[in-house]
Design an enzyme around this catalytic site. Structure first.
Site, mmCIF file in Angstrom:
data_model
loop_
_atom_site.group_PDB
_atom_site.id
_atom_site.type_symbol
_atom_site.label_atom_id
_atom_site.label_comp_id
_atom_site.label_asym_id
_atom_site.label_seq_id
_atom_site.Cartn_x
_atom_site.Cartn_y
_atom_site.Cartn_z
ATOM 1 N N TYR A 194 -1.268 9.691 14.186
ATOM 2 C CA TYR A 194 0.409 8.660 14.273
ATOM 3 C C TYR A 194 0.852 8.245 15.526
ATOM 4 O O TYR A 194 0.821 6.976 15.706
ATOM 5 C CB TYR A 194 1.162 9.372 12.911
ATOM 6 C CG TYR A 194 2.027 8.752 12.930
ATOM 7 C CD1 TYR A 194 2.661 7.064 12.563
ATOM 8 C CD2 TYR A 194 3.556 9.779 12.830
ATOM 9 C CE1 TYR A 194 3.333 6.853 12.695
ATOM 10 C CE2 TYR A 194 5.154 8.604 13.051
ATOM 11 C CZ TYR A 194 4.556 7.687 12.789
ATOM 12 O OH TYR A 194 5.941 7.295 12.733
ATOM 13 N N PHE A 222 13.905 9.427 14.902
ATOM 14 C CA PHE A 222 14.093 10.695 15.363
ATOM 15 C C PHE A 222 13.967 10.893 13.298
ATOM 16 O O PHE A 222 13.086 10.467 12.906
ATOM 17 C CB PHE A 222 15.300 11.955 15.699
ATOM 18 C CG PHE A 222 14.629 12.069 16.852
ATOM 19 C CD1 PHE A 222 14.320 12.829 17.616
ATOM 20 C CD2 PHE A 222 15.113 10.297 18.102
ATOM 21 C CE1 PHE A 222 14.445 13.157 18.924
ATOM 22 C CE2 PHE A 222 14.704 10.202 19.339
ATOM 23 C CZ PHE A 222 14.380 12.036 19.196
ATOM 24 N N SER A 232 0.825 -1.232 -0.092
ATOM 25 C CA SER A 232 0.122 0.076 -0.152
ATOM 26 C C SER A 232 0.938 1.040 0.431
ATOM 27 O O SER A 232 0.008 2.200 -0.734
ATOM 28 C CB SER A 232 -1.001 -0.115 1.303
ATOM 29 O OG SER A 232 -0.467 0.021 2.486
ATOM 30 N N THR A 233 2.025 1.249 0.532
ATOM 31 C CA THR A 233 3.177 2.165 0.198
ATOM 32 C C THR A 233 4.346 2.163 0.260
ATOM 33 O O THR A 233 5.017 2.865 -0.445
ATOM 34 C CB THR A 233 2.506 3.349 1.561
ATOM 35 O OG1 THR A 233 3.428 2.199 3.150
ATOM 36 C CG2 THR A 233 1.584 3.560 2.479
ATOM 37 N N GLY A 234 4.725 0.716 0.382
ATOM 38 C CA GLY A 234 5.776 -0.179 -0.585
ATOM 39 C C GLY A 234 5.837 -0.460 -1.661
ATOM 40 O O GLY A 234 4.537 0.000 -2.434
ATOM 41 N N ARG A 263 17.027 20.166 13.526
ATOM 42 C CA ARG A 263 16.478 18.156 14.002
ATOM 43 C C ARG A 263 17.938 17.205 13.517
ATOM 44 O O ARG A 263 18.496 17.804 12.966
ATOM 45 C CB ARG A 263 15.245 18.234 11.952
ATOM 46 C CG ARG A 263 14.540 19.147 12.596
ATOM 47 C CD ARG A 263 12.957 18.062 13.455
ATOM 48 N NE ARG A 263 11.826 18.990 13.675
ATOM 49 C CZ ARG A 263 12.123 20.336 14.563
ATOM 50 N NH1 ARG A 263 12.683 21.079 14.982
ATOM 51 N NH2 ARG A 263 10.914 20.621 14.032
ATOM 52 N N LYS A 274 1.661 4.896 17.026
ATOM 53 C CA LYS A 274 2.699 3.933 18.376
ATOM 54 C C LYS A 274 3.360 4.280 18.917
ATOM 55 O O LYS A 274 3.263 2.877 20.180
ATOM 56 C CB LYS A 274 4.443 4.907 17.451
ATOM 57 C CG LYS A 274 3.873 4.690 16.113
ATOM 58 C CD LYS A 274 4.628 3.803 15.299
ATOM 59 C CE LYS A 274 4.886 3.644 13.606
ATOM 60 N NZ LYS A 274 5.388 2.365 13.275
#
Length: 335
Positions: A151, A179, A48-50, A229, A155
């Site tokens: 989201y 991160f 689906s996303t891979g 970041r 998790k």
């Protein structure tokens, strides 16, 4: 040769692992590292996303959902590395039920399948989004968890679920809280749709696929006014997963942050892309985005101590160069 082997870590006896979400960015790199360490790997991914071509050569592939893991998981597996999750923060706000059903419900089904099959080792792909707005920097595993999106909440719910499984049923597990993952490893790199991560977005500008990069806020309390970041190379991240699988013990749920412990600002990333690619990268000033902390940097002391993990690819220019090589190669392959 895998960086795991080339850095002097002696390979253990070959084992068999299921990698859920192994056709995605991080999962495919971890699967490649497992294969290079001599292990047998099966990738479970619903695509689906891979991407099917992202599954590394040598891995068996099952196109399917984690909700149905009991159909394929049996006692021949030594452990599971779990990456199958939706991960777009904005989408989770607009469609939270999608995240509860897949990220939480899917993991619940996976844990039940592992329990039934007697597979007692798990490494889970968690996230810094479990912390929400940081109360201090660098962020440690003992800091409060207060996710600001479904989201991150999904998790964190899985982390709690795993802790219960360890206590009640003796699972040996680790949750690794990432991160900002970046870079590429061979033919495996970032290609999210839509793309939301800074480095691939800036590289799209260098490739001429985007006119400019938006800088969301330049008045933060940081040296150049832009957000800072913590970026970690995806290959360093993969090595941590192999170490975690070796270190987990029955009944324990180990939680470790994974980061370099150093931050780079948005402007530093943009300037590094200019230097690495040799291309101009126009900027467009934009207002701050709600909920964007000024600084997000990890303390990886627990990973150093508990896993023996020390990232060796912390240089931003090297991370960008690997991502640039992947982006250019993919661009040439597109029709």
């Amino acid at each position: 040769m895998s960086a795991v082997l080339s850095r002097g870590t002696p390979p253990g006896p070959p084992k068999k692992f299921l990698v859920t979400g192994g056709a995605g960015y991080v999962g495919s790199v971890v699967a490649a590292h497992l294969l290079e360490a001599g292990h047998e790997v099966t990738v479970l991914d619903d695509l689906s996303t891979g991407f099917r071509e992202g599954v590394p050569a040598g891995a068996a592939f099952i196109e399917g959902r984690i909700q149905d893991a009991e159909r394929w998981l049996d006692s021949s597996y030594d452990g599971v590395l779990h990456f199958a999750a939706f991960s777009q923060v904005g989408e989770s706000v607009a469609d939270p039920e999608k995240y509860w059903v897949n990220n939480v419900g899917g993991t619940m089904a996976l844990l039940a399948a592992m329990r039934s099959a007697g597979v007692r080792k798990l490494v889970f792909s968690s996230t810094a989004a479990t912390y929400g707005e940081p109360v201090s920097t660098p962020i440690t595993e003992t800091d409060p968890t207060a996710p600001t999106s479904p989201y991150g909440a999904s998790k964190l719910a899985v982390d709690h679920m795993i802790s219960g499984e360890c206590t009640a049923h003796g699972l040996a597990a680790a949750s690794l809280r990432y991160f900002n993952v970046a870079g590429a490893y061979g033919s495996c790199g970032e290609r999210h749709d839509p793309e939301s991560h800074l480095i691939p977005l800036v590289l799209q500008v260098a490739l001429g696929k985007r006119e400019a990069i938006s800088v969301f806020g330049d008045d933060y309390p940081t040296p150049d006014g832009t957000c800072v970041r913590d970026y970690i190379h995806v290959a360093d991240l993969a090595e941590a997963h192999l170490l975690a699988m070796d270190k987990v013990t029955p009944g324990e749920h180990l939680i470790c942050n994974l980061g370099n412990g150093n931050g780079f600002s948005v402007r530093e990333v943009i300037e590094t892309v200019r230097k690495v690619t040799g291309h101009p990268v126009p900027e467009v000033a934009a207002g701050r985005r709600p909920g964007d902390p000024a600084v997000l940097v990890a303390s990886a002391a627990a990973a150093h101590e508990r896993l023996g993990w020390n990232p060796s690819r912390a240089d931003l220019a090297g991370i960008v160069a690997d991502a640039w090589e992947f982006a250019r190669g993919r661009d040439r392959r597109l029709p």
